[in-house]
Motif scaffolding. Sequence first.
Motif, PDB file in Angstrom:
ATOM      1  N   GLY A 118       0.786  -1.463  -0.016  1.00  0.00           N
ATOM      2  CA  GLY A 118       0.156   0.071   0.043  1.00  0.00           C
ATOM      3  C   GLY A 118       0.860   1.254   0.079  1.00  0.00           C
ATOM      4  O   GLY A 118       2.113   1.301  -0.488  1.00  0.00           O
ATOM      5  N   TYR A 119       0.140   2.413   0.440  1.00  0.00           N
ATOM      6  CA  TYR A 119       1.006   3.625   0.637  1.00  0.00           C
ATOM      7  C   TYR A 119       1.708   3.558   1.917  1.00  0.00           C
ATOM      8  O   TYR A 119       1.162   3.342   3.142  1.00  0.00           O
ATOM      9  CB  TYR A 119       0.082   4.859   0.595  1.00  0.00           C
ATOM     10  N   ALA A 120       3.013   3.859   1.825  1.00  0.00           N
ATOM     11  CA  ALA A 120       3.801   3.691   3.007  1.00  0.00           C
ATOM     12  C   ALA A 120       4.814   4.920   3.238  1.00  0.00           C
ATOM     13  O   ALA A 120       4.983   5.842   2.171  1.00  0.00           O
ATOM     14  CB  ALA A 120       4.965   2.483   2.794  1.00  0.00           C
ATOM     15  N   GLY A 121       5.253   5.401   4.286  1.00  0.00           N
ATOM     16  CA  GLY A 121       6.073   6.368   4.764  1.00  0.00           C
ATOM     17  C   GLY A 121       7.306   5.999   4.364  1.00  0.00           C
ATOM     18  O   GLY A 121       7.884   4.625   4.241  1.00  0.00           O
ATOM     19  N   VAL A 122       8.391   6.989   4.702  1.00  0.00           N
ATOM     20  CA  VAL A 122       9.825   6.835   4.409  1.00  0.00           C
ATOM     21  C   VAL A 122      10.449   5.910   5.299  1.00  0.00           C
ATOM     22  O   VAL A 122      11.370   5.131   5.204  1.00  0.00           O
ATOM     23  CB  VAL A 122      10.573   8.236   4.301  1.00  0.00           C
ATOM     24  N   VAL A 123       9.858   5.748   6.427  1.00  0.00           N
ATOM     25  CA  VAL A 123      10.467   4.866   7.368  1.00  0.00           C
ATOM     26  C   VAL A 123      10.321   3.354   7.255  1.00  0.00           C
ATOM     27  O   VAL A 123      11.315   2.485   7.151  1.00  0.00           O
ATOM     28  CB  VAL A 123       9.861   5.114   9.021  1.00  0.00           C
ATOM     29  N   LYS A 124       8.961   3.015   6.616  1.00  0.00           N
ATOM     30  CA  LYS A 124       8.768   1.660   6.173  1.00  0.00           C
ATOM     31  C   LYS A 124       9.333   1.423   4.785  1.00  0.00           C
ATOM     32  O   LYS A 124       9.855   0.443   4.597  1.00  0.00           O
ATOM     33  CB  LYS A 124       7.189   1.344   6.386  1.00  0.00           C
ATOM     34  N   ALA A 141       7.732  12.748  14.157  1.00  0.00           N
ATOM     35  CA  ALA A 141       8.702  11.769  14.341  1.00  0.00           C
ATOM     36  C   ALA A 141       9.120  10.686  13.333  1.00  0.00           C
ATOM     37  O   ALA A 141      10.221  10.482  12.970  1.00  0.00           O
ATOM     38  CB  ALA A 141       8.399  10.924  15.636  1.00  0.00           C
ATOM     39  N   ARG A 142       7.912  10.722  12.336  1.00  0.00           N
ATOM     40  CA  ARG A 142       8.057   9.653  11.126  1.00  0.00           C
ATOM     41  C   ARG A 142       8.087  10.234  10.021  1.00  0.00           C
ATOM     42  O   ARG A 142       7.995   9.646   9.085  1.00  0.00           O
ATOM     43  CB  ARG A 142       6.950   8.483  11.377  1.00  0.00           C
ATOM     44  N   HIS A 143       8.058  11.656   9.803  1.00  0.00           N
ATOM     45  CA  HIS A 143       8.430  12.509   8.807  1.00  0.00           C
ATOM     46  C   HIS A 143       9.330  12.350   7.919  1.00  0.00           C
ATOM     47  O   HIS A 143      10.385  12.093   8.679  1.00  0.00           O
ATOM     48  CB  HIS A 143       7.803  13.995   9.240  1.00  0.00           C
ATOM     49  N   ALA A 144       9.374  12.858   6.552  1.00  0.00           N
ATOM     50  CA  ALA A 144      10.532  12.779   5.830  1.00  0.00           C
ATOM     51  C   ALA A 144      11.654  13.506   6.326  1.00  0.00           C
ATOM     52  O   ALA A 144      12.802  13.523   5.920  1.00  0.00           O
ATOM     53  CB  ALA A 144      10.045  12.962   4.427  1.00  0.00           C
ATOM     54  N   GLY A 145      11.255  14.891   6.551  1.00  0.00           N
ATOM     55  CA  GLY A 145      11.997  15.945   6.936  1.00  0.00           C
ATOM     56  C   GLY A 145      12.595  16.901   5.956  1.00  0.00           C
ATOM     57  O   GLY A 145      12.147  16.733   4.699  1.00  0.00           O
ATOM     58  N   SER A 146      13.693  17.511   5.960  1.00  0.00           N
ATOM     59  CA  SER A 146      14.084  18.414   4.978  1.00  0.00           C
ATOM     60  C   SER A 146      14.441  17.828   3.518  1.00  0.00           C
ATOM     61  O   SER A 146      15.116  16.806   3.640  1.00  0.00           O
ATOM     62  CB  SER A 146      15.184  19.312   5.498  1.00  0.00           C
ATOM     63  N   MET A 147      14.094  18.189   2.686  1.00  0.00           N
ATOM     64  CA  MET A 147      14.390  17.509   1.423  1.00  0.00           C
ATOM     65  C   MET A 147      15.601  18.414   0.646  1.00  0.00           C
ATOM     66  O   MET A 147      16.052  17.977  -0.597  1.00  0.00           O
ATOM     67  CB  MET A 147      12.941  17.675   0.541  1.00  0.00           C
ATOM     68  N   GLY A 148      16.168  19.553   1.138  1.00  0.00           N
ATOM     69  CA  GLY A 148      17.289  20.077   0.566  1.00  0.00           C
ATOM     70  C   GLY A 148      17.194  21.797   0.762  1.00  0.00           C
ATOM     71  O   GLY A 148      16.211  22.089   1.222  1.00  0.00           O
ATOM     72  N   SER A 149      18.185  22.321   0.111  1.00  0.00           N
ATOM     73  CA  SER A 149      18.224  23.643   0.239  1.00  0.00           C
ATOM     74  C   SER A 149      17.052  24.351  -0.549  1.00  0.00           C
ATOM     75  O   SER A 149      16.106  23.785  -1.745  1.00  0.00           O
ATOM     76  CB  SER A 149      19.581  24.318  -0.342  1.00  0.00           C
ATOM     77  N   GLY A 150      16.488  25.784  -0.409  1.00  0.00           N
ATOM     78  CA  GLY A 150      15.500  26.306  -0.926  1.00  0.00           C
ATOM     79  C   GLY A 150      15.745  27.060  -1.959  1.00  0.00           C
ATOM     80  O   GLY A 150      15.171  26.934  -3.128  1.00  0.00           O
ATOM     81  N   THR A 151      16.893  27.984  -1.787  1.00  0.00           N
ATOM     82  CA  THR A 151      17.142  29.098  -2.973  1.00  0.00           C
ATOM     83  C   THR A 151      17.624  28.375  -3.956  1.00  0.00           C
ATOM     84  O   THR A 151      17.288  28.624  -5.230  1.00  0.00           O
ATOM     85  CB  THR A 151      17.984  30.052  -2.384  1.00  0.00           C
TER      86      THR A 151
END
Length: 240
Positions: A118-124, A141-151
């Motif tokens: 199914g649809y799974a998060g980055v941890v699983k 706690a289980r979010h992906a977090g930062s994806m990289g720089s913005g500018t």
Amino acid sequence: MEKAIIGKKVGMSQIFDTDGKVIPVTVIEAGPCVVVQKKTAEKDGYEAVQLGFEDVPERKLTKPEKGHLDKAGVSPKKHLKEFKLSKAAEMNVGDVVKADAFAAGDHVDVTGISKGHGYAGVVKRHGAHTLKATHGTGPVARHAGSMGSGTDPSRIFKGKIGAGHMGVDQVTVMNLDVVKVDPELNMIVVRGAIPGPKGGLVTIRSTAKTIVVKKGGAGISANPQKASARVNPQKASARR
């Protein structure tokens, strides 16, 4: 000789070899398969055969599918797979491929569709780390977090791990060895695990890898200057 067959995953089990060691195995119901179509280099530009597996009621086929099978004089089949084989020119429409085409000791590649999660998060899905489960992390706690720089670069690069659909991918496990073949039950038993759930469709073919035959074990050297010759007789590994 290069060989191929279609089958179903029955499930996993274990058997014991002659030394009493446990071997984890997967049981596959392989064949019988019928050659439905033959591709030739003169007509199609390459040599291959199309195999049909598992009988199905005629009412479950479309008219093109039924016409294709009627042309070959084959009963309705549920699954059709094409295999490019080196000996395809020697096979003819109507030939039956059974489990005994393979033998114990053969090395095979098994292809199947992996289990869907199914649809799974980055941890699983990717094994990402979680934040500490104490104070101050909030509900992320289980979010992906930062994806990289913005500018700069102001975008997310391809291949970045993220949540999404997990599983249901075509997976090939290579160089599995056949432990046992039972022609009466159409069973092929291979060492190790293969992709897919119980009852999942799999294809088995001769491995594409080069099998290297080992030329004897690494014994104890007779040269006293070598470390392999200085064996402590008190060790259990030296008392054979």
